[in-house]
Every structure is written in structure tokens, then in C-alpha cells.
Design an enzyme around this catalytic site. Structure first.
Site, PDB file in Angstrom:
ATOM      1  N   SER A  44       0.851  -1.193   0.000  1.00 51.26           N
ATOM      2  CA  SER A  44       0.000   0.000   0.000  1.00 51.26           C
ATOM      3  C   SER A  44       0.884   1.239   0.000  1.00 51.26           C
ATOM      4  O   SER A  44       1.844   1.326   0.766  1.00 51.26           O
ATOM      5  CB  SER A  44      -0.898   0.012   1.239  1.00 51.26           C
ATOM      6  OG  SER A  44      -1.448   1.305   1.379  1.00 51.26           O
ATOM      7  N   THR A  82       0.778   4.086   3.746  1.00 55.07           N
ATOM      8  CA  THR A  82       1.380   4.026   5.081  1.00 55.07           C
ATOM      9  C   THR A  82       2.862   4.332   4.888  1.00 55.07           C
ATOM     10  O   THR A  82       3.520   3.649   4.089  1.00 55.07           O
ATOM     11  CB  THR A  82       1.193   2.631   5.707  1.00 55.07           C
ATOM     12  OG1 THR A  82      -0.200   2.410   5.899  1.00 55.07           O
ATOM     13  CG2 THR A  82       1.911   2.500   7.044  1.00 55.07           C
ATOM     14  N   ASN A 124      -1.376  -4.173  -6.255  1.00 56.05           N
ATOM     15  CA  ASN A 124      -1.993  -3.093  -5.495  1.00 56.05           C
ATOM     16  C   ASN A 124      -2.132  -1.855  -6.404  1.00 56.05           C
ATOM     17  O   ASN A 124      -1.918  -1.950  -7.616  1.00 56.05           O
ATOM     18  CB  ASN A 124      -1.114  -2.781  -4.269  1.00 56.05           C
ATOM     19  CG  ASN A 124      -1.939  -2.330  -3.078  1.00 56.05           C
ATOM     20  OD1 ASN A 124      -2.818  -1.483  -3.215  1.00 56.05           O
ATOM     21  ND2 ASN A 124      -1.672  -2.886  -1.914  1.00 56.05           N
TER      22      ASN A 124
HETATM   23  C1  LIG Z   1     -10.383   2.860  -1.639  1.00 51.09           C
HETATM   24  C2  LIG Z   1      -9.430   1.714  -1.800  1.00 51.09           C
HETATM   25  C3  LIG Z   1      -8.916   1.106  -0.672  1.00 51.09           C
HETATM   26  C4  LIG Z   1      -8.033   0.027  -0.808  1.00 51.09           C
HETATM   27  N1  LIG Z   1      -7.543  -0.572   0.312  1.00 51.09           N
HETATM   28  C5  LIG Z   1      -6.705  -1.624   0.177  1.00 51.09           C
HETATM   29  C6  LIG Z   1      -6.228  -2.304   1.324  1.00 51.09           C
HETATM   30  O1  LIG Z   1      -6.587  -1.978   2.465  1.00 51.09           O
HETATM   31  N2  LIG Z   1      -5.358  -3.341   1.145  1.00 51.09           N
HETATM   32  C7  LIG Z   1      -4.952  -3.732  -0.112  1.00 51.09           C
HETATM   33  O2  LIG Z   1      -4.159  -4.664  -0.244  1.00 51.09           O
HETATM   34  N3  LIG Z   1      -5.420  -3.122  -1.210  1.00 51.09           N
HETATM   35  C8  LIG Z   1      -6.278  -2.093  -1.103  1.00 51.09           C
HETATM   36  N4  LIG Z   1      -6.762  -1.474  -2.224  1.00 51.09           N
HETATM   37  C9  LIG Z   1      -6.296  -1.944  -3.554  1.00 51.09           C
HETATM   38  C10 LIG Z   1      -7.269  -2.940  -4.193  1.00 51.09           C
HETATM   39  O3  LIG Z   1      -7.405  -4.095  -3.397  1.00 51.09           O
HETATM   40  C11 LIG Z   1      -6.767  -3.336  -5.598  1.00 51.09           C
HETATM   41  O4  LIG Z   1      -5.533  -3.984  -5.478  1.00 51.09           O
HETATM   42  C12 LIG Z   1      -6.608  -2.121  -6.502  1.00 51.09           C
HETATM   43  O5  LIG Z   1      -7.655  -1.211  -6.317  1.00 51.09           O
HETATM   44  C13 LIG Z   1      -6.576  -2.521  -7.980  1.00 51.09           C
HETATM   45  O6  LIG Z   1      -7.780  -3.143  -8.368  1.00 51.09           O
HETATM   46  P1  LIG Z   1      -8.955  -2.363  -9.156  1.00 51.09           P
HETATM   47  O7  LIG Z   1      -8.319  -1.656 -10.321  1.00 51.09           O
HETATM   48  O8  LIG Z   1      -9.937  -3.434  -9.536  1.00 51.09           O
HETATM   49  O9  LIG Z   1      -9.530  -1.410  -8.189  1.00 51.09           O
HETATM   50  C14 LIG Z   1      -7.652  -0.416  -2.112  1.00 51.09           C
HETATM   51  C15 LIG Z   1      -8.198   0.206  -3.249  1.00 51.09           C
HETATM   52  C16 LIG Z   1      -9.078   1.252  -3.117  1.00 51.09           C
HETATM   53  C17 LIG Z   1      -9.647   1.897  -4.355  1.00 51.09           C
END
Ligand SMILES: Cc1cc2nc3c(=O)[nH]c(=O)nc-3n(C[C@H](O)[C@H](O)[C@H](O)COP(=O)(O)O)c2cc1C
Length: 366
Positions: free
Chosen positions: A186, A189, A252
Site C-alpha cells: 500500500s 502508510t 496493489n
Molecule cells: C479505496 C481503496 C482502498 C483500498 N484498500 C486496500 C487495502 O486496504 N489493502 C490492499 O491490499 N489493497 C487495497 N486497495 C487496492 C485494491 O485491493 C486493488 O488492489 C486495486 O484497487 C486494484 O484493483 P482495481 O483496479 O480493480 O480497483 C484499495 C483500493 C481502493 C480503491
């Protein structure tokens, strides 16, 4: 269904603050989760067809899962299967409860169908999540699909104590979930991504495996950033065998931004944090293809990043992903998206003469 979401529901939702609407939606899904009647209703509208996958010793009814970050508190655990997901990943959870970064911290880049977030692991802490999950189990509403937990590091914990912090959460939550994802990727952090360095990650995985004992060890995966170089990804792969990694979650969100001349997009892209959605698709597929090639297909990959439809899903699977996850497309396309992707994958398998999804994994990967 999609016309209803695109034409009516989405404009109403998008007129409101992103985080507020997220919280309200999760509360509504919590109600769906508690009511057998509502759960059945949602399932009849959004449930996905069967496309079974077996991996990590677990049975997935279909390969499209909910990505981490959507249900950090375990608020709506039973609802995700009704929405057609073949598995769900809760969290990120940290050992210490924490409020995350100051708001606003969630922004829509609508023209690009993307999101920028700098949430910073806002969550009630591992003990509160354990309580919520125990309650779902106690009242008999646990979903019929595998449930994973995304583990993050508490902000107050210094990097050199990270292994202990992850281990505390893992020890408490291990009996309550089917698989675990070590989130060292992430961007929100401070310095967390340094834990992707081989030595630091090795220490974390060693600490987890030390308590991952008993007749059936829990599958432990690592989630990687799309911004890592191929060399850094190779370093992580070197830990797979010695630390008994079950797989990699790729990827991520990214710190990079696509070029744009659009003023509204530029304003969103100037915000700090990780970008998800359509602009992430290509890079995340490249990372998957690289990991699959380097590991000679031996290490399962959960592909995530910019999957909006069956074509995107097929691209990730043929690049080397055995399972998939979505987050941003659920926001932009609404609750029918998992079902649409699973149905599209079924058609593609039939067109190719495959009987199982695993036959398609990595077919364009080498
Ligand atoms: C608002 C938000 C919060 C997220 N929080 C986390 C998290 O707490 N832990 C994590 O591993 N990924 C987190 N992600 C990443 C997603 O799990 C994913 O890896 C990323 O959004 C790419 O996928 P997508 O294009 O389908 O959204 C977050 C994404 C978004 C948009």
C-alpha cells in the site's frame, strides 16, 4: 440491471462524497447480510453462474473475488457471495485500531474510470475484526465461498518491528479465515513499501510461518505493488519456496498517473495516494505475465488491477492469473459486474474448447 445502475443509481451516488457513499453502501450491505430474505433477493439478481476453481486446497465457486479495501471492518461478509463473488478478501486490518489519513482521501477520476485513494489503513484493529467475524459465524451467516484477510502494518509500529505486528494479527485471526495476504504494497502508510525488500519481507514471512503450524497450515500470499521493477519482483519470488508462499496477489494501486490534458482528471491525479481502475490494467497484467513466466507457472497468482469486463479478465488469466479480484469496476459498473465477468469467462472457455479455467491460465504468458 446495468442500465438501471448507469442511468439512475450511479449519478445519484456520484453526486455525493465518495467516502460517505462508501460507508452508506457498506451499511446497506450489512443489512442485506443480516436478512436471509434480502440476501436471497440480491443473490437472485446478482448471483454469478458456477465456474469452479480449486486452489490452495480451497474450493472457489467462481474465480472473481472482491479485492481488499472494500470491506475493511467485516461489515458485510455474507453479502459478497450474494453479489456474485467467488471469494472475498477483507481488510486491510492492522494490529492496532487506527483512523487512517485525514479526509478527503478518496477521489473519483470519472472520465478514466479510476480512483485515487490515500485511506491509510483506517480500520478498527485485528481484535474488532475478529469479533465481527466470530459473530457472523455464530449466527450462521458465514458465506459459502473462501474468505481471506489482508494484513497491514500498524502505522505506529516502526519498520523494524513490522514482523511482530503482522504476526500478532495473524495469530489472532488465523482460525477465522481461509487465506491471508501480507500487504507490503500500500502506498498510503509511510515507508510500508520498503517491506517489499527481500530481507524485510523474509523476516515477516518467517514470523508468520513460525505460528502457521498444525495439520492444515493457512495459505499465505504476498500482495505486490505494480511500481516494483522486474528485478525486485524476482527477489520476492526467491522467497516463495523457502517461506512456503501460497501465491502472489498482483497488484496493489500505483503511484504513477496517466498523462492527461483534462482539467478535472488533472486535479484528481494531483492528489496523493494510489491509483486504481482502468489506467492500472496494462501494468498489472505485465506484472502478472512476468511473475508467471519467472515462476514457470508454479506459483499461483491472483490478478487484480483494472478488470472491468470479461475481456480484461481473460487477459489476466491468459497472462498467468489463476484467480481475479475487482474493486474499482464495482464502483463504476455496479453490482452486476461479477456475474457479467463470470458469464463472459464461461463463454470464452467454451469458444476455446476448454472445460476448466486452469487450462487457460498463462496460455499467452510465455
Ligand atoms: C479505496 C481503496 C482502498 C483500498 N484498500 C486496500 C487495502 O486496504 N489493502 C490492499 O491490499 N489493497 C487495497 N486497495 C487496492 C485494491 O485491493 C486493488 O488492489 C486495486 O484497487 C486494484 O484493483 P482495481 O483496479 O480493480 O480497483 C484499495 C483500493 C481502493 C480503491
Amino acid at each position: 440491471m446495468s442500465w438501471l445502475y448507469n442511468g439512475i443509481v450511479r449519478p445519484v451516488l456520484f453526486a455525493q462524497d465518495s467516502e460517505k457513499i462508501h460507508d452508506r453502501t457498506l451499511r446497506a450491505l450489512g443489512c442485506v447480510s443480516r436478512s436471509a430474505l434480502l440476501h436471497r433477493l440480491v443473490q437472485s439478481l446478482c448471483g454469478a453462474p458456477e465456474l469452479p476453481v480449486e486452489l490452495f486446497g480451497l474450493k472457489f465457486p467462481n474465480p472473481v473475488g472482491l479485492a481488499a479495501g472494500m470491506d475493511k471492518f467485516g461489515q458485510a461478509v455474507p453479502a459478497w457471495s450474494a453479489l456474485g463473488f467467488g471469494f472475498s478478501e477483507l481488510g486491510a486490518v492492522t494490529w492496532q485500531a487506527q483512523s487512517g489519513n485525514p479526509a478527503p482521501r478518496l477521489f473519483r477520476a470519472i472520465k478514466d474510470e479510476a480512483i485515487v485513494n490515500s485511506m491509510g489503513f483506517n480500520n478498527p484493529g485485528a481484535a474488532a475484526l475478529a469479533g465481527a467475524l466470530t459473530e457472523w459465524k455464530r449466527c450462521g451467516r458465514w458465506p459459502g465461498h473462501p474468505v481471506g484477510i489482508n494484513l497491514g502494518k500498524s502505522k505506529v509500529t516502526p519498520l523494524d518491528k513490522a514482523a511482530e505486528d503482522y504476526a500478532c494479527s495473524f495469530r489472532l485471526l488465523r482460525p477465522l479465515a481461509d487465506f491471508f495476504v501480507v500487504n507490503v504494497s500500500s502506498p498510503n502508510t509511510p515507508h510500508l513499501r520498503q517491506l517489499q525488500d527481500k530481507a524485510a519481507l523474509d523476516e515477516i514471512l518467517a514470523a508468520l510461518q513460525q505460528i502457521n503450524i498444525g495439520p492444515v497450515p493457512s495459505p499465505i500470499l504476498v500482495k505486490v505493488a505494480p511500481d516494483l521493477s522486474f528485478e525486485a519482483l524476482d527477489d520476492i519470488l526467491e522467497l516463495a519456496m523457502p517461506r512456503r508462499l501460497a501465491g502472489i496477489v498482483a497488484t496493489n494501486t500505483t503511484l504513477t498517473r496517466p498523462p492527461t490534458t483534462d482539467e478535472a482528471l488533472r486535479r484528481v491525479y494531483a492528489q496523493p495516494g494510489g491509483l486504481s481502475g482502468r489506467p492500472l490494467r496494462q501494468r498489472s497484467t505485465e506484472v502478472i505475465r512476468h511473475l508467471h513466466r519467472q515462476s514457470q507457472g508454479a506459483l499461483p497468482i491472483i490478478g487484480v488491477g483494472g478488470i472491468f469486463d470479461a475481456a480484461d479478465a481473460w487477459e489476466k488469466i491468459t497472462a498467468g492469473a489463476s484467480l481475479l479480484q475487482i474493486y474499482t469496476s464495482l464502483i463504476y459498473k455496479g453490482p452486476g459486474v461479477a456475474r457479467e465477468i463470470v458469464a463472459g469467462l464461461q463463454s470464452r472457455l467454451a469458444e476455446q474448447g476448454f472445460t476448466r479455467l486452469s487450462q487457460a491460465v498463462g496460455t499467452t504468458g510465455n
